[in-house]
Design a protein around this motif. Structure first.
Motif, short mmCIF file in Angstrom:
data_model
loop_
_atom_site.label_atom_id
_atom_site.label_comp_id
_atom_site.label_asym_id
_atom_site.label_seq_id
_atom_site.Cartn_x
_atom_site.Cartn_y
_atom_site.Cartn_z
N PHE A 198 38.11 58.67 -0.33
CA PHE A 198 39.22 58.22 0.50
C PHE A 198 38.76 57.36 1.67
O PHE A 198 39.46 56.43 2.09
CB PHE A 198 39.97 59.46 1.02
CG PHE A 198 41.13 59.16 1.92
CD1 PHE A 198 42.33 58.68 1.41
CD2 PHE A 198 41.04 59.39 3.29
CE1 PHE A 198 43.39 58.40 2.25
CE2 PHE A 198 42.10 59.13 4.12
CZ PHE A 198 43.28 58.63 3.60
N THR A 199 37.57 57.65 2.22
CA THR A 199 37.11 56.93 3.40
C THR A 199 36.24 55.72 3.06
O THR A 199 35.81 55.00 3.98
CB THR A 199 36.33 57.85 4.36
OG1 THR A 199 35.19 58.39 3.67
CG2 THR A 199 37.21 58.99 4.85
N ARG A 200 35.97 55.46 1.80
CA ARG A 200 35.12 54.32 1.44
C ARG A 200 35.68 53.00 1.96
O ARG A 200 34.93 52.14 2.42
CB ARG A 200 34.96 54.24 -0.08
CG ARG A 200 33.92 55.18 -0.64
CD ARG A 200 33.78 54.98 -2.14
NE ARG A 200 32.70 55.80 -2.67
CZ ARG A 200 32.38 55.84 -3.95
NH1 ARG A 200 33.03 55.09 -4.83
NH2 ARG A 200 31.40 56.61 -4.37
N ASP A 201 36.98 52.81 1.87
CA ASP A 201 37.61 51.58 2.33
C ASP A 201 38.09 51.69 3.77
O ASP A 201 38.73 50.76 4.27
CB ASP A 201 38.80 51.22 1.43
CG ASP A 201 38.35 50.84 0.03
OD1 ASP A 201 37.31 50.15 -0.08
OD2 ASP A 201 39.01 51.24 -0.94
N ARG A 202 37.82 52.81 4.42
CA ARG A 202 38.30 53.02 5.79
C ARG A 202 37.17 53.15 6.80
O ARG A 202 37.34 52.76 7.95
CB ARG A 202 39.18 54.27 5.84
CG ARG A 202 40.49 54.13 5.08
CD ARG A 202 41.16 55.50 4.91
NE ARG A 202 42.48 55.37 4.33
CZ ARG A 202 42.71 55.24 3.03
NH1 ARG A 202 41.69 55.20 2.18
NH2 ARG A 202 43.93 55.13 2.56
N CYS A 203 36.04 53.72 6.37
CA CYS A 203 34.98 54.06 7.31
C CYS A 203 33.62 53.65 6.74
O CYS A 203 33.34 53.86 5.57
CB CYS A 203 34.95 55.57 7.57
SG CYS A 203 36.58 56.31 7.85
N VAL A 204 32.78 53.09 7.61
CA VAL A 204 31.40 52.80 7.19
C VAL A 204 30.62 54.11 7.13
O VAL A 204 30.02 54.45 6.12
CB VAL A 204 30.73 51.80 8.15
CG1 VAL A 204 29.29 51.55 7.73
CG2 VAL A 204 31.51 50.49 8.18
N TRP A 205 30.63 54.87 8.23
CA TRP A 205 30.01 56.19 8.31
C TRP A 205 31.09 57.24 8.46
O TRP A 205 32.05 57.06 9.21
CB TRP A 205 29.07 56.29 9.51
CG TRP A 205 27.78 55.54 9.38
CD1 TRP A 205 27.56 54.22 9.66
CD2 TRP A 205 26.52 56.07 8.94
NE1 TRP A 205 26.25 53.88 9.42
CE2 TRP A 205 25.58 55.01 8.98
CE3 TRP A 205 26.08 57.32 8.52
CZ2 TRP A 205 24.25 55.16 8.63
CZ3 TRP A 205 24.75 57.49 8.16
CH2 TRP A 205 23.85 56.42 8.22
N THR A 206 30.95 58.36 7.74
CA THR A 206 31.86 59.48 7.87
C THR A 206 31.07 60.75 8.11
O THR A 206 30.14 61.07 7.34
CB THR A 206 32.73 59.66 6.61
OG1 THR A 206 33.49 58.48 6.39
CG2 THR A 206 33.69 60.84 6.78
#
Length: 385
Positions: A198-206
């Protein structure tokens, strides 16, 4: 009603709330597929639990089309499959059922196809996000949110595991705080795996961690700058050791912040948790999370930071009432221990006192840092377009 910090109230008996689309009561024997997330173009992951079998006997069933499964991932705790990689058929229509066939059995599913969920998201990418899963812990969100925004986190995501304390309504107007309803029990592996995608297209680092963990950048005022300084071209995961603070045998819950209340710990090294919390470049991770860390694509590697650079401060053991509600009532499927009849929300167990044995070291270093940081203005999120 029991009074909690920041004026929030929780009922003494919390009702269990099920997903609206589930038309059957929860049963541990039900094999259930409950949501999906996009992979590379032409593939999707399905998420579920309780699916026991052999992958060579499993197939994907998307709509009316049965196809061979490309991959499946097992839980790192239980001996069951929790994630299934399927070919995405172009024949799918809106609201088609997404599920798998396990042997001769079609697995129950509440996952439905929505093409908007399986397209590349052309939105700004945040540099640093924080992902957590919670149940009935709204009283901790304010301090957690305000602090982490000031130390460099651009976006915070909560997977809400059926909270009944008004979490969604209390924080609905914060654009940099996202709440995802996640009603399935014993599914933190799946939630964090879903977040990897889900965060691949939203966040560089999670960063994946608990809500009661505060990341302490000792070498600067910013977690973002710590990551930027420590990450090299081949490092895709950075782990933070966790320093556990003590509950100090408190039975009553103070109407104050946890960082101000709990300022004692055990001597080192006994005060360090066994498992760290990790921040990962999600686009370079294998889509399966181990709750504390992720597996990386080759040749990328992980590092664990020295506590001189940064670490997390863990406030897991708090006052008895909060502990009881979260560890005994909140975990409806998994008990930390068998509860004797003499133990209830007003009467702690003997183990409760043992948890803080030898926790006599006063440690206010993080508390003092937090006081300084909280006087800083809220920064604007760092976006990549």
């Amino acid at each position: 009603m029991i009074q909690y910090p920041h004026g929030y109230e929780l009922p003494e008996k919390m009702p269990i709330v099920y997903e609206a689309s589930l038309d059957f009561p929860w049963n541990d024997t039900i094999e259930l597929i409950y949501t999906s997330a996009p992979e590379s173009p032409g593939f999707i992951w399905l998420f579920g639990q309780g699916v026991v079998g052999q992958i060579e006997h499993m197939f994907c069933l998307l709509g009316h089309r049965k196809t061979r499964m490309k991959d499946a991932k097992k839980s790192t705790i239980f001996n069951d499959y929790i994630a299934f990689l399927c070919h995405l058929s172009q024949e799918l229509e809106f609201e088609d059922k997404l599920t798998i066939v396990n042997g001769e059995k079609i697995v129950n599913s509440v996952a439905r196809y929505n093409p908007q969920y399986h397209q590349t998201i052309n939105k700004p990418r945040y540099f640093l996000c924080f992902v957590t899963t919670i149940r009935n812990m709204a009283y901790l969100v304010d301090e957690w949110y305000e602090y982490h925004r000031r130390v460099g986190f651009d976006h915070l995501i909560i997977y809400d595991n059926n909270s009944t304390d008004g979490l969604g309504k209390l924080f609905v107007n914060r654009t940099d705080l996202e709440i995802i309803r996640w009603p399935w029990r014993r599914s933190q592996h799946q939630a964090y795996t879903h977040a990897l995608l889900f965060t691949r297209d939203r966040c560089v680092w999670t960063l994946f961690s608990d809500l009661d963990v505060f990341i302490f950048p000792r070498s600067s005022n910013s977690v973002r700058s710590v990551i930027q300084n420590q990450a090299t071209s081949d490092i895709a995961q950075i782990s933070f050791k966790l320093l556990r603070m003590s509950h100090e045998n408190l039975v009553e819950c103070f109407n104050a912040s946890i960082t101000e209340t709990y300022i004692h710990r055990k001597q080192l090294p006994d005060a360090w948790d066994k498992s760290p919390s990790a921040a990962v470049i999600t686009s370079l991770a294998v889509p399966i999370h181990r709750i504390h860390t992720a597996s990386l694509l080759k040749p990328y590697k992980s590092i664990t930071l020295s506590s001189d650079i940064a670490y997390g401060v863990h406030y897991s053991d708090r006052c008895w009432k909060q502990y009881f509600l979260q560890k005994v009532v909140g975990r409806t499927g998994v008990k930390d221990w068998i509860v004797p009849r003499t133990v209830n929300i007003l009467h702690p167990s003997e183990n409760w006192q043992k948890l803080s044995k030898a926790a006599t070291i006063k440690d206010t270093e993080f508390r003092d840092f937090k006081r300084k940081i909280m006087r800083m203005p809220m920064p604007k999120p760092v976006l990549f377009r």
